[in-house]
Design a protein around this motif. Structure first.
Motif, mmCIF file in Angstrom:
data_model
loop_
_atom_site.group_PDB
_atom_site.id
_atom_site.type_symbol
_atom_site.label_atom_id
_atom_site.label_comp_id
_atom_site.label_asym_id
_atom_site.label_seq_id
_atom_site.Cartn_x
_atom_site.Cartn_y
_atom_site.Cartn_z
ATOM 1 N N CYS A 1 0.838 -1.203 0.000
ATOM 2 C CA CYS A 1 0.000 0.000 0.000
ATOM 3 C C CYS A 1 0.874 1.254 0.000
ATOM 4 C CB CYS A 1 -0.978 -0.007 1.170
ATOM 5 S SG CYS A 1 -0.304 0.582 2.730
ATOM 6 N N MET B 1 -0.066 -5.995 1.103
ATOM 7 C CA MET B 1 -1.420 -6.496 0.856
ATOM 8 C C MET B 1 -1.223 -7.957 0.483
ATOM 9 S SD MET B 1 -3.051 -3.651 -1.692
ATOM 10 C CE MET B 1 -2.246 -2.074 -1.805
ATOM 11 N N MET C 1 -4.178 -11.961 -1.638
ATOM 12 C CA MET C 1 -4.914 -11.231 -2.657
ATOM 13 C C MET C 1 -5.391 -12.198 -3.738
ATOM 14 S SD MET C 1 -3.601 -8.002 -4.887
ATOM 15 C CE MET C 1 -3.679 -6.790 -3.598
ATOM 16 N N CYS D 1 0.477 -4.928 -9.662
ATOM 17 C CA CYS D 1 0.592 -5.043 -8.199
ATOM 18 C C CYS D 1 1.974 -4.640 -7.704
ATOM 19 C CB CYS D 1 0.304 -6.477 -7.761
ATOM 20 S SG CYS D 1 -1.444 -6.894 -7.807
ATOM 21 N N GLN E 1 -5.710 -0.753 -3.305
ATOM 22 C CA GLN E 1 -6.435 -1.863 -3.930
ATOM 23 C C GLN E 1 -7.363 -1.361 -5.039
ATOM 24 O OE1 GLN E 1 -8.022 -4.845 -1.250
ATOM 25 N NE2 GLN E 1 -9.668 -5.318 -2.681
ATOM 26 N N ALA F 1 -8.505 -8.804 -0.759
ATOM 27 C CA ALA F 1 -7.160 -8.846 -0.178
ATOM 28 C C ALA F 1 -7.209 -8.492 1.303
ATOM 29 C CB ALA F 1 -6.237 -7.865 -0.902
ATOM 30 N N CYS F 2 -6.191 -8.979 2.013
ATOM 31 C CA CYS F 2 -5.959 -8.545 3.395
ATOM 32 C C CYS F 2 -4.883 -7.472 3.348
ATOM 33 C CB CYS F 2 -5.456 -9.703 4.244
ATOM 34 S SG CYS F 2 -6.641 -11.032 4.432
ATOM 35 N N HIS F 3 -4.997 -6.510 4.248
ATOM 36 C CA HIS F 3 -4.043 -5.407 4.286
ATOM 37 C C HIS F 3 -3.309 -5.454 5.619
ATOM 38 C CE1 HIS F 3 -5.840 -2.982 0.836
ATOM 39 N NE2 HIS F 3 -6.583 -4.066 0.941
ATOM 40 N N LYS G 1 -11.227 -8.720 5.190
ATOM 41 C CA LYS G 1 -10.773 -8.655 3.806
ATOM 42 C C LYS G 1 -11.471 -7.480 3.128
ATOM 43 C CE LYS G 1 -9.252 -13.184 2.535
ATOM 44 N NZ LYS G 1 -9.142 -14.081 1.393
#
Ligand SMILES: [Zn+2]
Length: 186
Positions: free
Chosen positions: A78, A85, A88, A114, A120, A146-148, A162
Motif C-alpha cells: 500500500c 497487501m 490477494m 501489483c 487496492q 485482499a488482506c491489508h 478482507k
C-alpha cells in the motif's frame, strides 16, 4: 531502481529504529532488502501503456463471449504505509473485440500492476486499463479481495477482515453482466 541507495537507506533505517546494523544477523540485511525491493517494485518503471505493449499480442477469434481468468494470487504494497497487501485474489473478465490475448498474459499483467506502491482500488483500475489497451475492448471487469497488513498488524488489528473491490468498464457497468461474471468466477 537505485539499489545502492536503498542499501544505504536501509542501513540508516536500522540505526534509526535503534538496531545495530553491524550485528551479525543484520550485516546482509540492507543488501537483501534492496534485492527484494527490486523484485517487489518491478512495475514502477512501466506505465500501463508499456505493460499493455509488453503483453498485448492478440490472436484473432470469432467469439465475442466473455473470457474470465479467476483466482490469480498476487501481493502488493500500500502506498500509505508501504505495508503488504496479502492473500490477494484477483479475477478478471473481458469481452473480446475480434481478438484475445494469451491467457498466461493476464496473470502477468495483474502481477506487474501489483508490483507498485498501490491502493487496492487503483490496482483494479490499472489492470482494467491495461486489459482494455491490450485487447482493444472497452468491456472489462476486475474483482479483487485482499488482506491489508496495515489493518491486520497495526491500528485496528482487524486480522481477518478482507477488502473487496470491483472495477467495471463498458458493458460491465450493467448489473446483469456483473452477475454473469460473478457466476463464472465463483
Ligand atoms: Zn496502508
Amino acid at each position: 531502481m537505485d539499489t545502492k541507495k536503498i542499501e544505504s537507506l536501509v542501513y540508516q533505517l536500522l540505526e534509526a529504529i535503534g538496531e545495530d546494523p553491524n550485528r551479525e544477523g543484520l550485516l546482509e540485511t540492507p543488501k537483501r532488502v534492496a534485492h527484494m525491493m527490486h523484485e517487489m517494485y518491478a512495475g514502477i518503471q512501466y506505465s500501463n501503456a508499456d505493460i499493455a505493449k509488453m503483453h498485448g499480442k492478440t490472436f484473432p477469434v470469432d467469439t465475442n463471449q466473455m473470457v474470465v481468468v479467476k483466482d490469480i494470487t498476487c501481493f502488493s504494497n500500500c502506498e500509505h504505509h508501504m505495508a503488504l497487501m496479502y492473500n490477494m485474489n484477483i479475477s478478471i473478465g473481458y469481452m473480446p473485440k475480434g481478438g484475445v490475448i494469451g491467457l498466461s498474459k493476464i496473470p502477468r499483467i495483474a502481477e506487474l500492476c501489483c508490483k507498485r506502491l498501490q491502493l487496492q482500488e487503483k490496482i483494479g483500475e490499472d489492470i482494467a486499463e491495461v486489459i482494455s489497451l491490450a485487447t482493444g475492448s472497452d468491456d472489462v471487469i476486475v474483482h479483487i479481495t485482499a488482506c491489508h497488513s496495515c489493518m491486520s498488524a497495526r491500528g485496528v488489528k482487524s486480522t481477518d477482515s478482507k477488502t473487496t473491490t470491483l472495477t467495471t468498464k463498458g458493458i460491465f457497468n450493467e448489473d446483469a453482466m456483473i452477475q454473469r461474471f460473478m457466476m463464472l468466477k465463483a
